[in-house]
Design a protein around this motif. Structure first.
Motif, PDB file in Angstrom:
ATOM      1  N   PHE A 196      -4.559  22.165   3.148  1.00 30.56           N
ATOM      2  CA  PHE A 196      -3.434  22.418   2.256  1.00 30.56           C
ATOM      3  C   PHE A 196      -2.996  23.879   2.338  1.00 30.56           C
ATOM      4  O   PHE A 196      -3.801  24.781   2.542  1.00 30.56           O
ATOM      5  CB  PHE A 196      -3.872  22.086   0.818  1.00 30.56           C
ATOM      6  CG  PHE A 196      -2.943  22.606  -0.244  1.00 30.56           C
ATOM      7  CD1 PHE A 196      -1.798  21.896  -0.577  1.00 30.56           C
ATOM      8  CD2 PHE A 196      -3.221  23.787  -0.911  1.00 30.56           C
ATOM      9  CE1 PHE A 196      -0.935  22.377  -1.568  1.00 30.56           C
ATOM     10  CE2 PHE A 196      -2.359  24.277  -1.893  1.00 30.56           C
ATOM     11  CZ  PHE A 196      -1.222  23.561  -2.224  1.00 30.56           C
ATOM     12  N   ALA A 197      -1.698  24.098   2.200  1.00 32.97           N
ATOM     13  CA  ALA A 197      -1.143  25.445   2.050  1.00 32.97           C
ATOM     14  C   ALA A 197       0.078  25.348   1.153  1.00 32.97           C
ATOM     15  O   ALA A 197       0.784  24.325   1.152  1.00 32.97           O
ATOM     16  CB  ALA A 197      -0.763  26.040   3.409  1.00 32.97           C
ATOM     17  N   GLU A 198       0.335  26.394   0.374  1.00 32.66           N
ATOM     18  CA  GLU A 198       1.500  26.342  -0.520  1.00 32.66           C
ATOM     19  C   GLU A 198       2.793  26.390   0.294  1.00 32.66           C
ATOM     20  O   GLU A 198       2.806  26.792   1.463  1.00 32.66           O
ATOM     21  CB  GLU A 198       1.452  27.476  -1.540  1.00 32.66           C
ATOM     22  CG  GLU A 198       1.467  28.885  -0.957  1.00 32.66           C
ATOM     23  CD  GLU A 198       1.547  29.940  -2.047  1.00 32.66           C
ATOM     24  OE1 GLU A 198       2.330  29.734  -3.004  1.00 32.66           O
ATOM     25  OE2 GLU A 198       0.844  30.953  -1.944  1.00 32.66           O
ATOM     26  N   PRO A 208       3.627  19.112   7.035  1.00 27.46           N
ATOM     27  CA  PRO A 208       3.137  17.735   7.104  1.00 27.46           C
ATOM     28  C   PRO A 208       3.183  17.065   5.731  1.00 27.46           C
ATOM     29  O   PRO A 208       3.175  17.744   4.698  1.00 27.46           O
ATOM     30  CB  PRO A 208       1.691  17.906   7.589  1.00 27.46           C
ATOM     31  CG  PRO A 208       1.306  19.277   7.141  1.00 27.46           C
ATOM     32  CD  PRO A 208       2.553  20.095   7.206  1.00 27.46           C
ATOM     33  N   GLU A 209       3.228  15.746   5.741  1.00 30.49           N
ATOM     34  CA  GLU A 209       3.195  15.016   4.477  1.00 30.49           C
ATOM     35  C   GLU A 209       1.750  14.854   4.029  1.00 30.49           C
ATOM     36  O   GLU A 209       0.896  14.450   4.798  1.00 30.49           O
ATOM     37  CB  GLU A 209       3.839  13.632   4.653  1.00 30.49           C
ATOM     38  CG  GLU A 209       5.335  13.680   4.908  1.00 30.49           C
ATOM     39  CD  GLU A 209       5.939  12.291   5.004  1.00 30.49           C
ATOM     40  OE1 GLU A 209       5.245  11.324   4.601  1.00 30.49           O
ATOM     41  OE2 GLU A 209       7.066  12.174   5.493  1.00 30.49           O
ATOM     42  N   SER A 214      -6.876  19.881   9.308  1.00 31.09           N
ATOM     43  CA  SER A 214      -6.986  21.307   9.630  1.00 31.09           C
ATOM     44  C   SER A 214      -5.625  21.866  10.018  1.00 31.09           C
ATOM     45  O   SER A 214      -5.227  21.830  11.182  1.00 31.09           O
ATOM     46  CB  SER A 214      -7.979  21.524  10.780  1.00 31.09           C
ATOM     47  OG  SER A 214      -8.016  22.886  11.156  1.00 31.09           O
ATOM     48  N   LEU A 215      -4.915  22.408   9.045  1.00 28.27           N
ATOM     49  CA  LEU A 215      -3.632  23.054   9.335  1.00 28.27           C
ATOM     50  C   LEU A 215      -3.822  24.221  10.300  1.00 28.27           C
ATOM     51  O   LEU A 215      -2.981  24.473  11.158  1.00 28.27           O
ATOM     52  CB  LEU A 215      -3.001  23.560   8.031  1.00 28.27           C
ATOM     53  CG  LEU A 215      -2.447  22.502   7.076  1.00 28.27           C
ATOM     54  CD1 LEU A 215      -1.999  23.154   5.777  1.00 28.27           C
ATOM     55  CD2 LEU A 215      -1.301  21.742   7.710  1.00 28.27           C
ATOM     56  N   ARG A 216      -4.938  24.919  10.148  1.00 30.13           N
ATOM     57  CA  ARG A 216      -5.175  26.120  10.958  1.00 30.13           C
ATOM     58  C   ARG A 216      -5.201  25.818  12.452  1.00 30.13           C
ATOM     59  O   ARG A 216      -4.718  26.619  13.263  1.00 30.13           O
ATOM     60  CB  ARG A 216      -6.497  26.766  10.534  1.00 30.13           C
ATOM     61  CG  ARG A 216      -6.884  27.987  11.335  1.00 30.13           C
ATOM     62  CD  ARG A 216      -8.212  28.563  10.856  1.00 30.13           C
ATOM     63  NE  ARG A 216      -8.693  29.551  11.803  1.00 30.13           N
ATOM     64  CZ  ARG A 216      -9.407  29.274  12.887  1.00 30.13           C
ATOM     65  NH1 ARG A 216      -9.719  28.014  13.160  1.00 30.13           N
ATOM     66  NH2 ARG A 216      -9.810  30.227  13.697  1.00 30.13           N
ATOM     67  N   THR A 217      -5.758  24.667  12.843  1.00 29.39           N
ATOM     68  CA  THR A 217      -5.860  24.359  14.269  1.00 29.39           C
ATOM     69  C   THR A 217      -4.689  23.524  14.778  1.00 29.39           C
ATOM     70  O   THR A 217      -4.648  23.179  15.959  1.00 29.39           O
ATOM     71  CB  THR A 217      -7.178  23.615  14.578  1.00 29.39           C
ATOM     72  OG1 THR A 217      -7.249  22.430  13.789  1.00 29.39           O
ATOM     73  CG2 THR A 217      -8.371  24.485  14.250  1.00 29.39           C
ATOM     74  N   ALA A 333      -6.159  17.096  13.846  1.00 29.19           N
ATOM     75  CA  ALA A 333      -5.910  18.174  12.887  1.00 29.19           C
ATOM     76  C   ALA A 333      -4.946  17.744  11.787  1.00 29.19           C
ATOM     77  O   ALA A 333      -5.110  18.119  10.620  1.00 29.19           O
ATOM     78  CB  ALA A 333      -5.365  19.401  13.611  1.00 29.19           C
ATOM     79  N   LEU A 334      -3.947  16.925  12.145  1.00 30.72           N
ATOM     80  CA  LEU A 334      -2.930  16.523  11.174  1.00 30.72           C
ATOM     81  C   LEU A 334      -3.191  15.143  10.569  1.00 30.72           C
ATOM     82  O   LEU A 334      -2.379  14.632   9.804  1.00 30.72           O
ATOM     83  CB  LEU A 334      -1.550  16.542  11.838  1.00 30.72           C
ATOM     84  CG  LEU A 334      -1.068  17.930  12.277  1.00 30.72           C
ATOM     85  CD1 LEU A 334       0.288  17.844  12.967  1.00 30.72           C
ATOM     86  CD2 LEU A 334      -0.991  18.877  11.080  1.00 30.72           C
TER      87      LEU A 334
END
Length: 476
Positions: A196-198, A208-209, A214-217, A333-334
């Motif tokens: 998650f990220a704001e 992404p929905e 892993s958003l970072r990768t 990752a997603l």
């Protein structure tokens, strides 16, 4: 080069078991409300550019911890533990280290201060990154895992194959790099921890929905533009592609290539054919928020066994492996962290290869249990870090989850004011020397714990210290 047969036929199992591991861990300094601090790097930990243990990464608030290279996982974590304690003891009382890769609360970009260094180029380089990528994605932190196979193993393989040791090193490390890119999706599945990220993190509005693993990768992480494609098919092609992008000014420097695999051993990749790859830096890993130092000892061990397995097994579809690996990694990752992996069958096959390696190398029962634990996580996604993190978020929110852990880890580090938990079995005077050495940037090595015997090094000068107060200056 069929390494599996070379190892078996020449009794190289013991040499193959020997490696050197180092960890680099980034983390944001934050306040009690979860906001990133606006203060400069703690002056008591300066000068950062001379300290081998404690530095800053992109921003003044982003502290970087660097272990010495160690021969086993226990010692790596021990050093990482000690550096953490030293930092937390020398930070302001109201500051903590955020335990997740992506900050829960991002400040306005104007309030993010680029790290200030002695060398002007280091600052210029970061300002260039700001213009090209923006500040938010560079505030993401992670773990870099440095891995070196024992040189004596490399020499033995060179002798057996009548080859040059530099060529053997380059061939083995290139194979490891390709294999890692092909199968890194499994590590993303097991260790992904940035779901998650704001909204302000997604500067172009695309995101992404729902939760990701892993958003970072993923493509939302700190990655190069799509037109930067460097081939790992051979060292020559890798060098040609990477230096070409720098020459064409698509990259300002070689280090702007943000692959999950980076070769170490020379100042420029063009020197690697002659000097040889010394070790590989794997830059894939999210911070594990449930580990006080960002990664657990058992996971340092699992990754070690994973990398060794990639060297052990033969490559399949070498021509397309890099492309397939990127596709699998991105999808993983997603993916929804609560869902079973799309590549379950391949993951179980790879873990079985690890079990086979464990048998051949006569590894301990604890190693087999670590592999079994990851097998359980592959079969049941609810056991993974990302799933546990999401469940924690749903009970409260990401800020509270992170802050509770950050405060807990600082409290544990400060529990014993005059000692280092990592070296609690040693005398207080020896612990004090270790703590001060880390703080001011002297390389310190424990030679003998029972004898309270340390080795200190600074700018090539070496001194030995016994019992925390005896050196070569003591006639006794």
């Amino acid at each position: 080069m069929e390494l599996k047969n070379i190892i078996k036929d020449n009794n190289l199992e013991e040499l193959f078991s020997k490696v050197t591991i180092g960890i680099e861990k980034e983390g944001q300094r934050i306040l009690e409300n979860g906001h990133i601090t606006k203060t400069d790097h703690p002056k008591v930990l300066e000068p950062r550019h001379k300290n081998p243990y404690i530095q800053t990464d992109f921003a003044e608030s982003q502290i970087e911890l660097i272990t010495t290279p160690e021969r086993n996982e226990k010692d790596v974590i021990r050093v990482l533990n000690a550096i953490h304690e030293v930092i937390l003891k020398n930070m302001p009382e109201d500051e903590y280290i955020w335990p997740l890769s992506i900050p829960a609360i991002l400040p306005d970009e104007k309030d993010i201060k680029v790290a200030q260094f002695e060398k002007e180029w280091d600052v210029v380089y970061r300002e260039y990154l700001v213009e090209k990528y923006g500040k938010y994605k560079q505030m993401v932190s992670g773990i870099h895992y440095n891995f070196q196979i024992d040189d004596n193993f490399m020499k033995s393989v060179a002798d057996i194959t009548n080859n040059n040791v530099v060529n053997v090193k380059n061939d083995i490390y290139m194979k490891l790099a390709r294999q890692f890119l092909r199968y890194q999706w499994l590590l993303v599945y097991l260790y992904g921890a940035s779901p998650f990220a704001e909204d302000k993190y997604f500067t172009d509005g695309k995101k992404p929905e729902g939760f990701a693993r892993s958003l970072r990768t993923s493509r939302y992480g700190y990655v190069n533009d799509d037109d930067i494609v460097v081939s790992y098919s051979s060292l020559e092609k890798y060098i040609s592609d990477l230096t070409g992008y720098v020459k064409d000014k698509k990259l300002i420097a070689e280090k702007e290539f943000y692959s999950s695999v980076r070769f170490r051993g020379a100042e420029t990749v063009a020197d690697l054919p002659k000097k040889g790859i010394k070790y590989i830096e794997f830059r894939l890993f999210d911070l594990n928020p449930f580990a006080p130092f960002g990664i657990l000892e058992k996971d340092v061990r699992f990754i070690h066994l994973f990398l060794k397995t990639l060297v052990w097994i033969e490559e399949v579809d070498k021509k397309n492996s890099q492309k397939i690996g990127y596709e699998y990694s991105e999808k993983t990752a997603l993916s929804n962290p609560l869902s079973v992996s799309e590549y379950l069958e391949e993951g179980l096959w790879l873990l079985n290869q690890m079990k086979e390696l464990a048998e051949v190398l006569h590894l301990s029962e604890s190693d087999r249990l670590i592999i079994k634990e990851k097998e359980d996580e592959l079969n049941d996604p609810m056991l993974t870090i990302a799933a546990k993190l999401i469940n924690s978020y749903q009970e409260t929110n990401s800020v509270n989850v992170g802050m509770e852990l950050a405060k807990q880890y600082k409290k544990e580090a400060l529990k014993e004011n005059y000692s280092l938990n990592a070296y609690a079995n040693m005398e207080l005077s020896t612990q004090a020397v270790i703590e001060d050495a880390i703080k001011i940037g002297l390389k310190v090595q424990v030679i003998d714990e029972n004898d309270q015997f340390l080795r200190l090094e600074y700018k090539g000068k070496i001194e030995y210290v016994k019992n925390g107060n005896m050196t070569s200056k003591d006639s006794y």
